[in-house]
Design a protein around this motif. Sequence first.
Motif, PDB file in Angstrom:
ATOM      1  N   CYS A 106      31.638  15.128  23.560  1.00  0.00           N
ATOM      2  CA  CYS A 106      32.757  14.260  23.529  1.00  0.00           C
ATOM      3  C   CYS A 106      33.292  13.877  22.133  1.00  0.00           C
ATOM      4  O   CYS A 106      32.543  13.248  21.482  1.00  0.00           O
ATOM      5  N   HIS A 108      35.054  11.707  21.461  1.00  0.00           N
ATOM      6  CA  HIS A 108      35.258  10.221  21.059  1.00  0.00           C
ATOM      7  C   HIS A 108      34.160   9.871  20.297  1.00  0.00           C
ATOM      8  O   HIS A 108      33.994   9.198  19.252  1.00  0.00           O
ATOM      9  N   LEU A 109      32.827   9.488  21.104  1.00  0.00           N
ATOM     10  CA  LEU A 109      31.779   8.747  20.486  1.00  0.00           C
ATOM     11  C   LEU A 109      30.484   9.810  20.945  1.00  0.00           C
ATOM     12  O   LEU A 109      29.311   9.206  20.921  1.00  0.00           O
ATOM     13  N   GLY A 110      30.839  10.987  21.268  1.00  0.00           N
ATOM     14  CA  GLY A 110      29.348  11.694  21.435  1.00  0.00           C
ATOM     15  C   GLY A 110      28.640  11.999  22.873  1.00  0.00           C
ATOM     16  O   GLY A 110      27.641  12.410  22.707  1.00  0.00           O
ATOM     17  N   CYS A 111      29.184  11.464  23.700  1.00  0.00           N
ATOM     18  CA  CYS A 111      28.471  11.456  25.150  1.00  0.00           C
ATOM     19  C   CYS A 111      28.905  13.025  25.561  1.00  0.00           C
ATOM     20  O   CYS A 111      29.541  13.655  24.895  1.00  0.00           O
ATOM     21  N   CYS A 124      34.471  12.788  30.547  1.00  0.00           N
ATOM     22  CA  CYS A 124      33.351  12.196  30.050  1.00  0.00           C
ATOM     23  C   CYS A 124      33.322  10.581  30.565  1.00  0.00           C
ATOM     24  O   CYS A 124      34.401   9.972  30.411  1.00  0.00           O
ATOM     25  N   CYS A 126      31.600   8.117  29.525  1.00  0.00           N
ATOM     26  CA  CYS A 126      31.214   6.882  28.709  1.00  0.00           C
ATOM     27  C   CYS A 126      32.605   6.010  28.791  1.00  0.00           C
ATOM     28  O   CYS A 126      32.377   4.939  28.788  1.00  0.00           O
ATOM     29  N   HIS A 127      33.718   6.452  28.253  1.00  0.00           N
ATOM     30  CA  HIS A 127      34.910   5.641  28.061  1.00  0.00           C
ATOM     31  C   HIS A 127      36.063   6.446  28.963  1.00  0.00           C
ATOM     32  O   HIS A 127      37.411   6.369  28.258  1.00  0.00           O
ATOM     33  N   ASN A 128      35.869   7.189  29.818  1.00  0.00           N
ATOM     34  CA  ASN A 128      37.029   7.715  30.738  1.00  0.00           C
ATOM     35  C   ASN A 128      37.838   8.808  29.795  1.00  0.00           C
ATOM     36  O   ASN A 128      39.233   8.409  29.747  1.00  0.00           O
ATOM     37  N   SER A 129      37.575   9.806  29.273  1.00  0.00           N
ATOM     38  CA  SER A 129      38.198  10.754  28.676  1.00  0.00           C
ATOM     39  C   SER A 129      38.247  11.850  29.594  1.00  0.00           C
ATOM     40  O   SER A 129      37.273  12.351  30.018  1.00  0.00           O
ATOM     41  N   ALA A 142      40.314   8.197  26.061  1.00  0.00           N
ATOM     42  CA  ALA A 142      39.766   7.555  24.863  1.00  0.00           C
ATOM     43  C   ALA A 142      39.735   8.321  23.594  1.00  0.00           C
ATOM     44  O   ALA A 142      39.966   7.765  22.517  1.00  0.00           O
TER      45      ALA A 142
HETATM   46  S1  FES Z   1      32.170   9.207  24.235  1.00  0.00           S
HETATM   47 FE1  FES Z   1      33.450  10.187  25.556  1.00  0.00          FE
HETATM   48  S2  FES Z   1      35.210   8.800  26.018  1.00  0.00           S
HETATM   49 FE2  FES Z   1      33.746   7.821  24.722  1.00  0.00          FE
END
Ligand code: FES
Length: 177
Positions: A106, A108-111, A124, A126-129, A142
């Motif tokens: 992802c 955003h932050l790598g999930c 994703c 982790c933060h709903n992307s 996100a």
């Molecule tokens: S790491 Fe995927 S939405 Fe934050």
Amino acid sequence: MSELSEVDKTKRLFMGLGSIVIGAGIGGALAYPIFQFAVGNALKTGEGGEDKNWIDLGSVADFEEGKPTAKKITIEIRDGWVKSSSDETIWVVKRGNDFLTFTATCPHLGCKVNWIPERNEYFCPCHNSAFDVSGEKKPGSASARGLDALEHRVADGKLQVVFQKFKNLLPTKEVFS
Ligand code: FES
């Protein structure tokens, strides 16, 4: 002033030549790492085309038209003298004679994103992307950008990609170096 003897002339000539040889040696020693750095970077980025690290994802016949398929790969990471490996996932979608290939990381932050068939999107948790099948970011995500596409080609009937990591959080794709 006295004339130089033949012995002195020979000594001077020898010392002069010695300086040239030593100077050339030092110059060469300094120039080589610069050359190596420049050429090494060109090879790493694959500007020559044939030096890229192409990774096989399987026969093109194995991919179903329009259906996102996850492919697992293991990449080797070198940090100075330290070698390690990392398991990565690549999402592949066959579209006619071409393919979409995304890293599952992802932006955003790598999930890791997963394909959710009932919602027709990559998600994703982790933060709903959320991203559509083409990797475009959906509203409310996100992440600042869509999924990161990987360079790909078909060679000898096999789909191949160049795996890269990209910087998080940015609105545009930037290779992580
Ligand atoms: S790491 Fe995927 S939405 Fe934050």
